[in-house]
Design an enzyme around this catalytic site. Structure first.
Site, short mmCIF file in Angstrom:
data_model
loop_
_atom_site.label_atom_id
_atom_site.label_comp_id
_atom_site.label_asym_id
_atom_site.label_seq_id
_atom_site.Cartn_x
_atom_site.Cartn_y
_atom_site.Cartn_z
N SER A 102 -8.60 -1.72 3.57
CA SER A 102 -8.35 -2.38 4.84
C SER A 102 -9.45 -3.34 5.28
O SER A 102 -9.96 -3.27 6.39
CB SER A 102 -8.08 -1.35 5.94
OG SER A 102 -7.40 -1.95 7.01
N SER A 103 -9.76 -4.28 4.41
CA SER A 103 -10.74 -5.31 4.77
C SER A 103 -10.21 -6.21 5.88
O SER A 103 -10.99 -6.71 6.70
CB SER A 103 -11.09 -6.14 3.54
OG SER A 103 -9.92 -6.72 2.98
N ASP A 156 -5.13 1.29 10.76
CA ASP A 156 -6.33 0.66 10.21
C ASP A 156 -7.26 0.17 11.30
O ASP A 156 -8.47 0.38 11.26
CB ASP A 156 -5.93 -0.50 9.30
CG ASP A 156 -5.14 -0.06 8.09
OD1 ASP A 156 -5.02 1.17 7.87
OD2 ASP A 156 -4.63 -0.93 7.37
N GLU A 206 0.62 8.86 5.15
CA GLU A 206 0.85 7.51 4.63
C GLU A 206 2.23 7.01 5.02
O GLU A 206 3.23 7.72 4.86
CB GLU A 206 0.70 7.51 3.11
CG GLU A 206 0.11 6.24 2.56
CD GLU A 206 -1.33 6.05 2.98
OE1 GLU A 206 -1.58 5.21 3.87
OE2 GLU A 206 -2.20 6.75 2.43
N HIS A 207 2.29 5.78 5.53
CA HIS A 207 3.53 5.15 5.98
C HIS A 207 4.17 5.93 7.14
O HIS A 207 5.38 5.86 7.35
CB HIS A 207 4.52 4.96 4.83
CG HIS A 207 4.10 3.91 3.85
ND1 HIS A 207 4.33 2.56 4.05
CD2 HIS A 207 3.44 4.01 2.67
CE1 HIS A 207 3.84 1.88 3.02
NE2 HIS A 207 3.29 2.74 2.18
N THR A 208 3.35 6.66 7.85
CA THR A 208 3.83 7.36 9.05
C THR A 208 3.46 6.62 10.32
O THR A 208 4.07 6.84 11.37
CB THR A 208 3.25 8.78 9.13
OG1 THR A 208 1.83 8.70 8.99
CG2 THR A 208 3.81 9.68 8.04
N ALA A 264 -8.93 -3.08 -3.00
CA ALA A 264 -8.96 -1.63 -3.18
C ALA A 264 -8.09 -0.90 -2.17
O ALA A 264 -8.00 0.33 -2.19
CB ALA A 264 -10.40 -1.12 -3.10
N GLY A 265 -7.48 -1.62 -1.25
CA GLY A 265 -6.65 -0.98 -0.24
C GLY A 265 -7.45 -0.25 0.81
O GLY A 265 -6.98 0.73 1.40
#
Length: 375
Positions: free
Chosen positions: A117-118, A163, A30-32, A114-115
């Site tokens: 990635s729509s 994403d 995450e955040h990488t 919901a996070g």
């Protein structure tokens, strides 16, 4: 099929085709991505379906069945949700590709907020449609790059490529190991059911206003830290202790998270290769603590979701996505799934919070053209 009927109703003609792209959940890493690092996401069984036909002019006509809105736009006046599909037109044209306008109807079943990635699913569905409609012959990774460009430079969100790449490249039954520098990828078999496990998505149903601008701020802090250390990106830090001695404040904490999170991705891959799927929970726990304490992108609802999932018997849990709300994931033995749901729901009720919702995520396939029956 709802999108097919809506297209005929809206434009008084049949679409040229129907395309689909999935949302994603990130297992770890995450955040990488915007630090040129490693990520391990997979596509979820929910996504965006899009019916489209080309136009002879450059007008873009859009209808969203989720928002109940319809718009006619150009590159100059796109706003709101229309920026995401319109940005794909902009990015393709910027690259000199012969893309005119289109008539489009959009449908989808990704849970809102919901996070999952729509936005990337919408971009990639648009890209695969235009790739076919205008015979552009772009490969999936090219399309992912186009969609990232659209989100960064047109929609104004400074995301990495994770994403879009997941939506474009995902394979059913696999997680996607992606090197966000070289964009080399490898499909990693990920069959939790074979080990009596499942991955539970816990949607907190909250999104804190503090998130506004915080993603861009975290990215800038990482870039500042890399510059101070004299490396192209935090991916290139090889001696963490020496690096931390040269940094302080936020830059020190962000660096510690990014470097250790890349190590966690590599460790998790090692466990999967060894068949030790039941052992990956500790890495999920460590990832959450790092995101909470070093990267500072968690929130009370995410922390309670993780803590109560573990109390309910989850083998591991962490927040997933950008943070400040959205979802957590929990690795659970199938027979303990109800206990985990009950534990999280009770913890939310005790605090008077809106009830969370739960989904079970299984790795799904990536973007593709559908037939008129949705297959």
């Amino acid at each position: 099929m709802r999108v097919l009927d809506a297209f005929s109703e809206t434009y008084d003609k049949s679409p040229e085709g129907i395309w689909y792209a999935p949302g994603r959940v990130n297992l770890i890493g995450e955040h990488t991505d915007y630090n040129d690092g490693l990520v391990l996401p997979f596509a979820v069984p929910w996504g965006v379906t899009l019916a489209a036909s080309p136009r002879e002019d450059t007008t873009i006509r859009l209808r969203s069945l989720q928002t109940g809105t319809q718009t006619v736009t150009t590159l100059e006046d796109a706003h709101g949700w229309a920026r995401y599909p319109t940005g794909v037109f902009w990015a393709l044209r910027r690259d000199g590709l012969p893309v005119r306008g289109a008539d489009i109807v959009i449908d989808g079943d990704i849970p809102e907020g919901a996070g999952l990635s729509s936005s990337a699913a919408l971009e990639v569905a648009t890209a695969v449609a235009l790739n076919d409609l205008y015979a552009l012959a772009l490969d999936p990774l090219d399309l992912a790059r186009i969609c990232q460009l659209a989100e960064n430079d047109f929609a104004g969100a400074p995301c990495g490529i994770m994403d879009q790449a997941t939506a474009a490249l995902a394979r059913e039954g696999h997680a996607l190991l992606l090197d966000c520098r070289s964009l080399a990828s490898r499909q990693i078999p990920f069959d939790l059911a074979a080990h009596g496990l499942e991955l539970l998505i816990i949607n907190t149903n909250v999104r804190h206003a503090v998130a506004d601008g915080q993603y861009a701020r975290r990215r800038q802090e990482c870039e500042n830290a890399a510059k101070r250390l004299g490396v192209p990106a935090l991916r290139d830090v090889t001696d963490l202790a020496a690096a931390l001695n040269r940094l302080d404040g936020e830059e020190r904490k962000r660096t510690q998270h990014v470097v250790t999170e890349n190590h966690r991705v590599e460790a998790l891959i090692g466990l999967l290769r060894a068949g030790a799927v039941t052992e990956i929970g500790a890495l999920l726990n460590a990832s959450h603590l790092s995101l909470r304490d070093q990267f500072e992108v968690s929130c009370p609802e995410l922390d309670v979701a993780v803590e109560s999932a573990l109390r309910g018997g989850a083998r591991g849990a962490r927040m997933t996505g950008g943070g400040f709300g959205g979802s957590a994931i929990a690795l659970v033995a199938t027979e303990r799934a109800d206990s985990v749901r009950t534990s999280v729901a009770a913890a939310y009720a005790e605090r008077g919070w809106r009830a969370p919702t739960f989904l079970t995520a299984t790795p799904a396939g990536g973007a593709r053209r559908l037939d008129t029956h949705g297959q």
